[in-house]
Each structure stands twice: as C-alpha cells, then as structure tokens.
Motif scaffolding. Structure first.
Motif, short mmCIF file in Angstrom:
data_model
loop_
_atom_site.label_atom_id
_atom_site.label_comp_id
_atom_site.label_asym_id
_atom_site.label_seq_id
_atom_site.Cartn_x
_atom_site.Cartn_y
_atom_site.Cartn_z
N SER A 1 -22.19 35.73 30.46
CA SER A 1 -22.59 36.72 31.45
C SER A 1 -22.66 38.11 30.82
CB SER A 1 -21.61 36.74 32.63
OG SER A 1 -20.34 37.20 32.22
N ILE B 1 -35.75 38.38 33.29
CA ILE B 1 -35.59 38.67 34.73
C ILE B 1 -36.94 38.60 35.45
CG2 ILE B 1 -34.95 40.45 36.39
CD1 ILE B 1 -32.86 41.42 34.35
N LEU C 1 -30.35 42.52 40.89
CA LEU C 1 -29.24 41.93 40.15
C LEU C 1 -28.12 42.92 39.88
CD1 LEU C 1 -31.28 39.82 37.56
CD2 LEU C 1 -29.96 38.95 39.48
N ARG D 1 -34.41 31.69 38.56
CA ARG D 1 -33.16 32.15 39.14
C ARG D 1 -32.46 30.96 39.76
NH1 ARG D 1 -32.90 36.25 44.16
NH2 ARG D 1 -33.40 34.32 45.23
N ILE E 1 -24.86 39.33 35.23
CA ILE E 1 -25.98 38.40 35.15
C ILE E 1 -25.54 37.24 34.27
CG2 ILE E 1 -28.38 38.06 34.45
CD1 ILE E 1 -28.80 41.06 34.81
#
Length: 395
Positions: free
Chosen positions: A102, A237, A247, A279, A308
């Motif tokens: 992340s 993204i 996000l 996603r 994220i």
C-alpha cells in the motif's frame, strides 16, 4: 402377454445384430439442411476448437511466478506542524517489495496517548449516556476503545458519553491531525515478474535484459515499451477507472493483472505479457502505533493510514503440440458430424414420413429361413420346392 413371455421376447431381441442401412432420399430441401448442419459442425471445430482454442496442444495453466516491486517518488504534506517531506521508507507498507503493498495517501494522527481515563467517542454505538446508571462498570463494547468505569462524563458541549479506561485521548476528530500527501500520482511503480512452466521447462522474465541502462530512462507503453515494467501511479489509477481525488479521501484497492499467453510452438519472443488494471475495492485503511517513554510515562502515537493498496495478480497459460489431444479432438469432430444424419433422420421420419413410406425402407427385419426337407418315395431326403421334373429322382 405374460411376464415370462415378455422376458423371453426381450431376451431373444438381445442377441440380435443391428447394422446401418444406406437409403438415398431424393429430397433437395432435406439435402440442403444436411449439408448446412455438416458445414456448421466442421467450421466450429476448424475455427473455434483448433484455431482459436488450439485444442491440439497440451496445456498448463498454473505457472510458478515471482513478483518484486519497487516504488519511487517524493511526497509533501502540510499540517499544523508545518511542511513535511515523505520518502519511500515512510509511505510504503510493507517495505519488502511484495506483490501486495500500500501507498499512504492520507494520515490521521492522534499523538501523546497514554493509559488513563477519558470520555468514549460518541461515534461508538451505545456510548452516549444520561447518568452513571447507563454505564455498566467493567463492560467492554466490541467497537469501543476501552473498559467502562461506570461514570457518565461530558464528551463535548452538552453531549455525555461513558468514561473508559484506555489509551487517552481516544481517537476522534478533535484530537487528530490530518495530513494529505501531495504528488503521489507522479510516483512510479517498478514490477519485476518472472514465470516458469514446469511441464514444458519454459521460463520468461518481464524485464528486458538487452540494455542494462534501459530501465533508467524508459516508461511503460503497450506499443513501444512493453518490456519496460515501470508504471506511473497516475496511469494505473486512470486505467483502473478511478481518480486520485477520490482515492486520497478514503483510499482504495487497485489490481494490476499480468496475463501470460504462451504458444510454445512459436518462438519464445512471441510469449509476451498482457496488462490490465481495475479497481478491486473502494476504501482502504489501517492503523499503526509508535511507542515512546517521557518522564517515566509510556506514550504512543496512533496513526490511521488511508492508502492505495495495489495487488499484483499473475495468470498464465502455455500450450504445446501433443498428438494425444490432437487425436481426441479429431475423433470428436468426426463423431459430431453424425449429428447431421441424426437430425435429418428425425425430420424425415417425423415430418415427411407419409404413409410410413420411409419407415418401411429404413427399418427392415431379416430372418434366416431354413430349407425344409422331406423323404421321397426312394427313402432319401430332398428339398421341398416347386414341382418340376427336376424334383423327381429315380430310385
């Protein structure tokens, strides 16, 4: 017919032999239907089974895979404590470069917590109260922050909540510092992926090895730089159908799917990865703490991290010619062509069988007849047949 007679009849039919009988039906419409069905079956096996599915190959769909990741970039936050620069050692969790990690986009920090008593957060179900009788001593709520002391105290303004023994002050909007990292969309993600198909002894690496300095200045492009596995985070993204603004508020989970389709009947250079991005979930956060001692008292800093999360998912399938699946599918194709005869027979006997003309021609029962013998006047056996001079013999 009695049961015994029926059994004898079935038992006699059991030993009969059935064989195909060729019958030519001079009907153009039926012939057209027959050829169309044959053509459809043949095209299905040629185009789909053999060309698209490559069913003449032996397949392996569970490759051994390894993934190493590395993120590069610098972010900046502005908070009540001033400006702070974040490097990769701070915003990546965990730091080992795994296939699941992340990137921090926002932090909510509750500093200087220590073990004490304080009002419970009013967002906790059942935490509000009117008097001490509403707070059961020693009770712990599953979603709460500590153990109730039995007192009802003021939380803020006129709102009262049960007092708890916990790390105080508890996490809430008043005691939290919010920091949003800026510039994350410009980060780059390096993905090193290696696969191995043990059945065929075939291995492939996603990284281009021809030029050692190639990775220092390249960026991924599906058409020109397929073997440059460096992706801008903003690109991932965008391809996943999300935005950084969305996000950065609550976080999210993105998937990078790498799919290997390898036809080992061709050159190894034809085995290339295919990337897709999506996603997987909206919202992602976790908490971590940092403990320290000050004047003999243990304190901690609680940080709620919104990030994220990126999952690297690897699929693969390799195929190579093998005579066994080839024979099986050819035999299946030849057998399936017989479906045309079955359908046309059904049409013929169901809709076109006037006065049972076709049934009589298609189904015929043949019984072997034994020649009967009789004794002639000479005392010898002779075949019974039409009366003619040739039937008589001299004694």
């Amino acid at each position: 017919m009695g049961f015994k007679a029926a059994c004898n009849f079935c038992w006699a039919d059991f030993w009969n032999y059935e064989t195909q009988k060729v019958m030519v039906v001079k009907n153009r419409n039926l012939g057209i239907i027959y050829r169309i069905i044959q053509f459809i079956i043949i095209m299905y096996f040629v185009m789909y089974v053999f060309i698209i599915q490559k069913s003449y190959q032996e397949k392996e769909s569970a490759p051994e895979s390894s993934v190493i990741t590395k993120v590069k970039g610098i972010a900046i936050t502005n908070s009540s404590l001033g400006k702070k620069v974040w490097d990769v050692a701070e915003y990546i969790n965990p730091p080992e470069g795994r296939d699941i990690f992340s990137i921090t986009v926002q932090t909510r920090t509750t500093p200087y917590q220590r073990m004490s008593t304080c009002p419970e957060n009013d967002n906790v179900p059942g935490s509000t109260c009117m008097s001490d009788s509403d707070c059961v001593f020693g009770e712990m709520d599953l979603l709460g922050n500590g153990v109730k002391t039995g007192r009802c105290v003021i939380y803020r303004d006129s709102i009262k909540t049960c007092e708890v023994y916990s790390w105080c002050p508890v996490e809430n909007e008043a005691s939290t510092r919010i920091s949003v990292l800026k510039g994350i969309e410009n980060f780059t993600l390096f993905i090193k992926n290696s696969i191995h198909f043990p059945r065929f002894g075939f291995s492939k690496n996603i990284q281009k090895k021809a030029d050692p300095g190639y990775l220092r200045h390249c960026m991924f492009d599906e058409d020109t730089n397929l073997y440059c596995p460096i992706f801008p985070l903003g690109f991932i993204i965008e391809k996943a159908g999300d935005t950084f603004e969305n996000l950065s508020k609550k976080g999210g989970v993105l998937g990078v799917i790498i799919n290997w389709k390898c036809d080992l009947d061709k050159a190894a250079s034809e085995c290339n990865p295919q990337y897709s991005f999506r996603r997987l979930d909206s919202g992602y956060n976790f908490r971590k703490t940092k403990y320290f001692m000050e004047n003999g008292t243990e304190y901690r800093t609680l940080t709620k991290i919104f990030g994220i999360r990126i999952d690297i998912i690897v699929h693969g399938e390799a195929g190579k010619f093998n005579i066994i699946p080839m024979i099986i599918n050819v035999a299946s194709a030849l057998t399936s062509i017989g479906i045309g005869s079955f359908l046309c027979d059904w049409i013929l006997l169901t809709f076109m069988n006037k006065n049972d003309v076709y049934s009589e021609k298609k189904f015929e029962e043949v019984i072997k007849k034994e020649n009967k013998l009789s004794h002639n006047e000479c005392g010898t056996e002779q075949e019974l047949g039409p009366v003619s001079p040739h039937n008589y013999k001299q004694c």
